[in-house]
Scaffold this motif. Structure first.
Motif, PDB file in Angstrom:
ATOM      1  N   UNK A 131       0.772   3.491  -3.297  1.00  0.00           N
ATOM      2  CA  UNK A 131      -0.108   4.648  -3.204  1.00  0.00           C
ATOM      3  C   UNK A 131       0.370   5.681  -2.204  1.00  0.00           C
ATOM      4  N   UNK A 132       1.453   5.375  -1.494  1.00  0.00           N
ATOM      5  CA  UNK A 132       1.974   6.353  -0.551  1.00  0.00           C
ATOM      6  C   UNK A 132       1.185   6.455   0.732  1.00  0.00           C
ATOM      7  N   UNK A 133       0.272   5.496   0.983  1.00  0.00           N
ATOM      8  CA  UNK A 133      -0.547   5.589   2.191  1.00  0.00           C
ATOM      9  C   UNK A 133      -0.055   4.639   3.279  1.00  0.00           C
ATOM     10  N   UNK A 134      -0.312   5.014   4.515  1.00  0.00           N
ATOM     11  CA  UNK A 134       0.035   4.192   5.660  1.00  0.00           C
ATOM     12  C   UNK A 134      -1.165   3.324   6.039  1.00  0.00           C
ATOM     13  N   UNK A 135      -0.923   2.018   6.282  1.00  0.00           N
ATOM     14  CA  UNK A 135      -2.009   1.131   6.694  1.00  0.00           C
ATOM     15  C   UNK A 135      -2.256   1.261   8.193  1.00  0.00           C
ATOM     16  N   UNK A 167       0.836  -1.201   0.000  1.00  0.00           N
ATOM     17  CA  UNK A 167       0.000   0.000   0.000  1.00  0.00           C
ATOM     18  C   UNK A 167       0.873   1.254   0.000  1.00  0.00           C
ATOM     19  N   UNK A 168       1.929   1.229   0.822  1.00  0.00           N
ATOM     20  CA  UNK A 168       2.795   2.405   0.899  1.00  0.00           C
ATOM     21  C   UNK A 168       3.582   2.580  -0.403  1.00  0.00           C
ATOM     22  N   UNK A 169       4.086   1.472  -0.943  1.00  0.00           N
ATOM     23  CA  UNK A 169       4.912   1.561  -2.152  1.00  0.00           C
ATOM     24  C   UNK A 169       4.101   2.071  -3.337  1.00  0.00           C
TER      25      UNK A 169
END
Lengths: 124, 163
Positions: free
Chosen positions: A13-17, A9-11
């Protein structure tokens, strides 16, 4: 698997889970940014339905009585929002980024969690 | 950043797949079982180390990936693979809301053995106690949002993306 999903998810879309963060965004009905938490939570629920079907998981037994359970829910929600994160956000993504804040937060909630379990055990 | 509609389309597909994978991970690892979580938090009786291994494994995968795949991109000012900017917390100081919040969160976690992720994943059982827990949790988050907006204490540094 949890780590892999958070990493993807981070790689991509740049978002933190961070589940508590995503849920709190859901509760601020402001603009179309609300689509992200809606999609994320739909994904969580869809994944769990698939898991439920294939893993044949039994309904979890919750022995906590109703009053304590409601109190626990309030504390978890309030604390996770005030402390800017929960097990996923601080415990995995935060520590994984070597964030001092997350390391401190994770140590704090592990300690108070263990202390609570210890105290509850004294009364049961 | 989201000028290309196709990218935004891919973004939501990625979000959906990652979250479904996350839910499966929680179920397979047993994080969804409150009794197991309480066993993990119980240091006095028989300690159940399996969830410690789960957390350690998740952490190992994430931190290695972060160190070798993501950090280099951030350092060279590159966006994420789909082109969106990384939304990472900028605050680095330890403040009172962080530690107080974490402490309160831990107490709730120790009482019920549920934290936000597993609680939501467990909603699919349609169990009355799970529903009640999640409802109370949402109320708790709402109270904190209200408190952060209205308190005169400087909590403003905890910006919304700080999670």
């Amino acid at each position: 698997m949890i780590g892999f999903s958070a990493l993807l998810l981070l790689a991509y879309s740049g978002r933190i889970s961070g589940i508590s963060g995503i849920v709190s965004q859901l509760l601020i009905f402001r603009d179309r940014r609300i689509l992200f938490p809606i999609v994320y939570i739909s994904g969580l629920l869809s994944g769990s339905v698939i898991g439920l079907y294939y893993l044949q998981l039994p309904t979890p037994k919750i022995e906590t009585d109703w009053l304590l359970l409601i109190l626990a829910g309030l504390l978890v929600g309030f604390g996770a929002h005030l402390g800017s994160g929960c097990t996923s956000g601080h415990g995995v993504c935060g520590i994984g980024r070597f964030s001092v804040r997350s390391i401190a937060a994770t140590c704090t909630f592990l300690c108070t969690g263990a202390a609570t379990v210890f105290i509850v055990a004294l009364f049961t | 950043m989201r000028t290309n509609p196709n990218l935004s389309y891919y973004f939501y597909i990625v979000v959906f797949l990652c979250s479904a994978l996350f839910a499966l991970g929680l179920q397979i690892s047993g994080m969804v079982d409150p009794q197991k979580v309480l066993g993990f938090l119980s240091i006095s009786r028989q300690w159940d180390p399996s969830l410690a291994l789960v957390l350690f494994a998740a952490l190992a995968v994430f931190s290695l990936g972060y160190r070798y795949l993501i950090k280099p991109r951030i350092d060279t000012q590159q966006p994420s693979i789909l082109g969106m900017a990384y939304q990472l917390p900028k605050v680095t100081v330890l403040d009172k809301p962080l530690l107080l919040g974490a402490a309160i969160f831990g107490i709730g976690w120790g009482l019920a053995g549920l934290c936000p992720g597993p609680a939501i994943v467990n909603l699919v059982h349609f169990d009355a106690k799970i529903l009640a827990f999640v409802a109370a949790m949402l109320v708790g988050i709402k109270i904190s949002q209200w408190y952060k907006n209205h308190s005169t204490v400087d909590c403003s540094i905890s910006n919304p993306s700080d999670r």
